[in-house]
Enzyme design. Structure first.
Site, PDB file in Angstrom:
ATOM      1  N   GLU A  22     -50.692 -22.452 -89.918  1.00 51.45           N
ATOM      2  CA  GLU A  22     -51.162 -23.684 -90.979  1.00 51.45           C
ATOM      3  C   GLU A  22     -52.365 -23.520 -91.489  1.00 51.45           C
ATOM      4  O   GLU A  22     -52.598 -23.971 -92.883  1.00 51.45           O
ATOM      5  CB  GLU A  22     -50.585 -24.808 -90.131  1.00 51.45           C
ATOM      6  CG  GLU A  22     -49.269 -25.267 -89.936  1.00 51.45           C
ATOM      7  CD  GLU A  22     -48.399 -25.285 -91.055  1.00 51.45           C
ATOM      8  OE1 GLU A  22     -48.829 -25.290 -92.226  1.00 51.45           O
ATOM      9  OE2 GLU A  22     -47.119 -25.227 -90.717  1.00 51.45           O
TER      10      GLU A  22
ATOM     11  N   TYR B  75     -52.646 -33.196 -93.657  1.00 52.85           N
ATOM     12  CA  TYR B  75     -51.301 -32.364 -93.801  1.00 52.85           C
ATOM     13  C   TYR B  75     -51.110 -31.471 -92.504  1.00 52.85           C
ATOM     14  O   TYR B  75     -50.020 -31.396 -91.815  1.00 52.85           O
ATOM     15  CB  TYR B  75     -51.509 -31.196 -94.738  1.00 52.85           C
ATOM     16  CG  TYR B  75     -50.396 -30.192 -94.647  1.00 52.85           C
ATOM     17  CD1 TYR B  75     -49.008 -30.269 -94.956  1.00 52.85           C
ATOM     18  CD2 TYR B  75     -50.898 -28.827 -94.184  1.00 52.85           C
ATOM     19  CE1 TYR B  75     -48.293 -29.506 -94.643  1.00 52.85           C
ATOM     20  CE2 TYR B  75     -49.963 -27.767 -93.961  1.00 52.85           C
ATOM     21  CZ  TYR B  75     -48.721 -28.030 -94.099  1.00 52.85           C
ATOM     22  OH  TYR B  75     -47.678 -27.262 -93.844  1.00 52.85           O
TER      23      TYR B  75
ATOM     24  N   ASP C 290     -47.017 -31.673 -98.087  1.00 56.21           N
ATOM     25  CA  ASP C 290     -47.949 -30.469 -98.717  1.00 56.21           C
ATOM     26  C   ASP C 290     -47.613 -30.289-100.219  1.00 56.21           C
ATOM     27  O   ASP C 290     -46.914 -31.312-100.751  1.00 56.21           O
ATOM     28  CB  ASP C 290     -47.931 -29.104 -98.099  1.00 56.21           C
ATOM     29  CG  ASP C 290     -46.320 -28.736 -98.360  1.00 56.21           C
ATOM     30  OD1 ASP C 290     -45.458 -29.300 -98.909  1.00 56.21           O
ATOM     31  OD2 ASP C 290     -46.122 -27.445 -98.562  1.00 56.21           O
TER      32      ASP C 290
END
Length: 342
Positions: free
Chosen positions: A35, A118, A136
């Site tokens: 991520e 996020y 996102d």
DNA sequence: GATGCGTGGCT
DNA sequence: TAGCCAAGCAT
């Protein structure tokens, strides 16, 4: 979810829908690492970096114990280098203060360096199957189209987040988050969305009005100014190259680079060592997030006993262009060949 | 809320 | 060729 079960992308850091439903849990370390790498970065660029990182540092404790310089060198080329510095900080907090385990809640994750709204929601949902809403760029686009939101980003962000929240299920929230992102990445694409094969076709408001491709709207961007600079590449008679580690903060912070002038409208020459400098013909052009750069390149051969004012000589056998940020690699691409003819 | 912060692929 | 865009965060 039916669409995701049949069309999920296969990704090295992902536990696919079939395995996930069979009870396989993703490794939080790999979810976190992927991520962070994926922040503003394409899947294609991340694949190989992720493979390298997990090969060298298979878990958070090994990464926490890594040398800063090696991590920065491995991150080279991926951009947004503050991510790499925060990555190390975060790994050390998790390894040293949290017993090697990542927090399982959005709030706990949000407190860690390099983890924002996020990423906190994504890790909570994907790694721990918490019903968090993950927003996102893909999700913004899907939701703006689904509900025909006309307000430009970033002003529309709170509204898009609210609407995305309406879609977040209690069952399989991790797969739902990944389904939304896969849909945005493969069907509901920015330029020419494949509405004809979209599982949400029937309920999409923008599809109904034929405006899907025009959404989401975005605020106008400011033009990028051009900055000029000079890069100096010195090679010692034993082959060693003069490099310096850039300051921790700011542009290319903590990365290796060639000594140089500042970058601005009329940079002043500032050679790092007294020598006969040769100005090369072509210049290096590179575009950063907020400006275009044109870099003149100068090269020199220097004596074994010279004393540079800046930088450190790196032995030829230790020098790997791949550990430089891209703009510095471009400099080497023209300086290297020129030095062999000097 | 605005700004600084990379890079490579695609159109 | 030049602009757009990508699983954003920190200040």
């Amino acid at each position: 979810m039916d669409w995701y079960d049949g069309h999920a992308r296969g990704l090295p850091w992902r536990v696919g829908p079939a395995d996930r439903r069979a009870g396989v849990r993703p490794d939080p370390y790999r979810v976190w690492l992927s991520e962070v790498m994926l922040q503003q970065t394409t899947v294609a660029a991340v694949r190989e970096k992720f493979r390298r990182f997990t090969e060298i540092w298979p878990d958070v404790r090994s990464l926490a114990a890594a040398e800063d310089a090696q991590v920065m060198a491995e991150w080279a080329g991926l951009g947004y280098y503050a991510r790499a510095r925060n990555l190390l900080q975060c790994a050390r907090v998790v390894a040293n203060d949290l017993g090697g385990r990542f927090p399982e809640t959005r709030e706990g994750l949000l407190a860690l360096p390099g983890i924002g709204p996020y990423t906190a929601a994504a890790i909570a949902a994907i790694a721990f199957d918490r019903p968090e809403t993950v927003v996102d760029g893909n999700v913004e686009r899907v939701v703006a189209r689904l509900f025909d939101v006309d307000t430009p980003l970033p002003k529309a962000k709170p509204e898009l987040t609210r609407l995305a929240g309406l879609l977040t299920p209690q069952a399989r929230p991790g797969d739902h988050a990944q389904a939304m992102m896969d849909l945005g990445a493969t069907i509901c694409t920015p330029r020419s969305p494949a509405c004809g094969i979209c599982p949400l076709m029937a309920s999409c408001a923008a599809r109904a009005t034929g405006r899907a491709a025009d959404l989401p709207r975005k605020a106008e961007k400011k033009p990028k100014p051009v900055r000029l600079g000079i890069a100096y590449v010195a090679r010692r008679s034993d082959g060693a190259l003069l490099l310096e580690t850039r300051p921790e903060r700011g542009l290319l912070g903590g990365m290796l680079g060639w000594p140089g002038s500042d970058w601005g409208e009329s940079p002043e020459a500032a050679p790092p060592v007294a020598a006969e400098w040769t100005v090369l013909g072509g210049d290096v052009r590179h575009t950063f997030t907020h400006f275009h750069l044109r870099l003149a390149v100068e090269v020199a051969s220097v004596d074994l006993d010279c004393r540079p004012e800046r930088g450190t000589f790196v032995p030829a056998r230790d020098f790997r262009p791949s550990s430089l940020p891209t703009v510095m690699r471009k400099v080497w691409a023209i300086a290297g060949p020129a030095l062999t003819h000097l």
